[in-house]
Scaffold this motif. Sequence first.
Motif, PDB file in Angstrom:
ATOM      1  N   VAL A 219     -12.541  -6.641   8.091  1.00 20.73           N
ATOM      2  CA  VAL A 219     -11.634  -6.987   6.997  1.00 20.73           C
ATOM      3  C   VAL A 219     -11.044  -5.734   6.366  1.00 20.73           C
ATOM      4  O   VAL A 219      -9.848  -5.688   6.060  1.00 20.73           O
ATOM      5  N   VAL A 220     -11.839  -4.686   6.180  1.00 23.02           N
ATOM      6  CA  VAL A 220     -11.314  -3.433   5.648  1.00 23.02           C
ATOM      7  C   VAL A 220     -10.248  -2.873   6.579  1.00 23.02           C
ATOM      8  O   VAL A 220      -9.183  -2.430   6.137  1.00 23.02           O
ATOM      9  N   SER A 221     -10.512  -2.916   7.868  1.00 24.99           N
ATOM     10  CA  SER A 221      -9.531  -2.421   8.835  1.00 24.99           C
ATOM     11  C   SER A 221      -8.247  -3.241   8.783  1.00 24.99           C
ATOM     12  O   SER A 221      -7.139  -2.686   8.831  1.00 24.99           O
ATOM     13  N   LEU A 222      -8.386  -4.546   8.661  1.00 21.72           N
ATOM     14  CA  LEU A 222      -7.212  -5.410   8.567  1.00 21.72           C
ATOM     15  C   LEU A 222      -6.396  -5.089   7.316  1.00 21.72           C
ATOM     16  O   LEU A 222      -5.169  -4.963   7.386  1.00 21.72           O
ATOM     17  N   PHE A 223      -7.067  -4.944   6.186  1.00 21.02           N
ATOM     18  CA  PHE A 223      -6.352  -4.605   4.960  1.00 21.02           C
ATOM     19  C   PHE A 223      -5.713  -3.221   5.048  1.00 21.02           C
ATOM     20  O   PHE A 223      -4.625  -2.997   4.508  1.00 21.02           O
ATOM     21  N   ALA A 224      -6.366  -2.275   5.707  1.00 17.92           N
ATOM     22  CA  ALA A 224      -5.781  -0.945   5.878  1.00 17.92           C
ATOM     23  C   ALA A 224      -4.510  -1.017   6.721  1.00 17.92           C
ATOM     24  O   ALA A 224      -3.515  -0.349   6.417  1.00 17.92           O
ATOM     25  N   VAL A 225      -4.521  -1.830   7.763  1.00 21.39           N
ATOM     26  CA  VAL A 225      -3.328  -2.005   8.592  1.00 21.39           C
ATOM     27  C   VAL A 225      -2.201  -2.637   7.769  1.00 21.39           C
ATOM     28  O   VAL A 225      -1.049  -2.185   7.814  1.00 21.39           O
ATOM     29  N   VAL A 226      -2.521  -3.676   7.003  1.00 25.26           N
ATOM     30  CA  VAL A 226      -1.515  -4.308   6.146  1.00 25.26           C
ATOM     31  C   VAL A 226      -0.967  -3.292   5.147  1.00 25.26           C
ATOM     32  O   VAL A 226       0.243  -3.236   4.900  1.00 25.26           O
ATOM     33  N   GLY A 227      -1.845  -2.473   4.584  1.00 33.11           N
ATOM     34  CA  GLY A 227      -1.408  -1.442   3.652  1.00 33.11           C
ATOM     35  C   GLY A 227      -0.469  -0.436   4.287  1.00 33.11           C
ATOM     36  O   GLY A 227       0.522  -0.023   3.686  1.00 33.11           O
ATOM     37  N   ASP A 228      -0.753  -0.040   5.521  1.00 30.96           N
ATOM     38  CA  ASP A 228       0.123   0.900   6.227  1.00 30.96           C
ATOM     39  C   ASP A 228       1.472   0.272   6.564  1.00 30.96           C
ATOM     40  O   ASP A 228       2.505   0.919   6.465  1.00 30.96           O
ATOM     41  N   VAL A 229       1.447  -1.001   6.951  1.00 27.89           N
ATOM     42  CA  VAL A 229       2.702  -1.684   7.284  1.00 27.89           C
ATOM     43  C   VAL A 229       3.570  -1.833   6.039  1.00 27.89           C
ATOM     44  O   VAL A 229       4.790  -1.687   6.103  1.00 27.89           O
ATOM     45  N   LEU A 230       2.945  -2.112   4.897  1.00 26.68           N
ATOM     46  CA  LEU A 230       3.699  -2.323   3.659  1.00 26.68           C
ATOM     47  C   LEU A 230       3.938  -1.049   2.861  1.00 26.68           C
ATOM     48  O   LEU A 230       4.489  -1.110   1.763  1.00 26.68           O
ATOM     49  N   ARG A 231       3.571   0.090   3.392  1.00 29.07           N
ATOM     50  CA  ARG A 231       3.704   1.365   2.678  1.00 29.07           C
ATOM     51  C   ARG A 231       5.103   1.586   2.110  1.00 29.07           C
ATOM     52  O   ARG A 231       5.242   1.968   0.949  1.00 29.07           O
ATOM     53  N   PRO A 232       6.182   1.368   2.871  1.00 29.45           N
ATOM     54  CA  PRO A 232       7.509   1.614   2.291  1.00 29.45           C
ATOM     55  C   PRO A 232       7.876   0.631   1.173  1.00 29.45           C
ATOM     56  O   PRO A 232       8.736   0.915   0.360  1.00 29.45           O
ATOM     57  N   LEU A 233       7.225  -0.504   1.107  1.00 31.79           N
ATOM     58  CA  LEU A 233       7.592  -1.538   0.142  1.00 31.79           C
ATOM     59  C   LEU A 233       6.828  -1.455  -1.171  1.00 31.79           C
ATOM     60  O   LEU A 233       7.195  -2.109  -2.134  1.00 31.79           O
ATOM     61  N   ARG A 234       5.756  -0.697  -1.204  1.00 34.81           N
ATOM     62  CA  ARG A 234       4.917  -0.699  -2.396  1.00 34.81           C
ATOM     63  C   ARG A 234       4.924   0.660  -3.080  1.00 34.81           C
ATOM     64  O   ARG A 234       5.042   1.695  -2.427  1.00 34.81           O
ATOM     65  N   PRO A 235       4.768   0.681  -4.399  1.00 34.01           N
ATOM     66  CA  PRO A 235       4.732   1.956  -5.127  1.00 34.01           C
ATOM     67  C   PRO A 235       3.425   2.701  -4.879  1.00 34.01           C
ATOM     68  O   PRO A 235       2.442   2.132  -4.420  1.00 34.01           O
TER      69      PRO A 235
END
Length: 116
Positions: free
Chosen positions: A14-30
């Motif tokens: 789950v941590v790995s999944l959230f890290a991937v989601v975080g990397d994918v959404l990096r340009p969209l989030r502050p």
Amino acid sequence: MVDYALRFLIGGLVVSLFAVVGDVLRPLRPKSFAGLFGAAPSVALATLGLAFSKHGGDYVAIEGRSMILGSIALAAYSFVVCQLLIRAEWSALKATLAALAVWLVAAIGLKQFLIG
């Protein structure tokens, strides 16, 4: 022992999944949300999933409520530590030890007030 291994594996996934989601959404989030997806309560989710499979929904509801109350007490503790460190300029050891009393009062108080 098997439960601990399952928690470890599920939590890591789950941590790995959230890290991937975080990397994918990096340009969209502050930047203020930089660690939000990587810091997900993955071990808690794994624990609740295992508890549900063993004990059922009523048990998981109590566990989940306890986790929520614990997070509120932790937020109070964290706020007090920050105030003592920044405004009062206490040392980290002194601030964290003093704030433990706040955490304890918050945790016990919330349990008594909300659960009974």
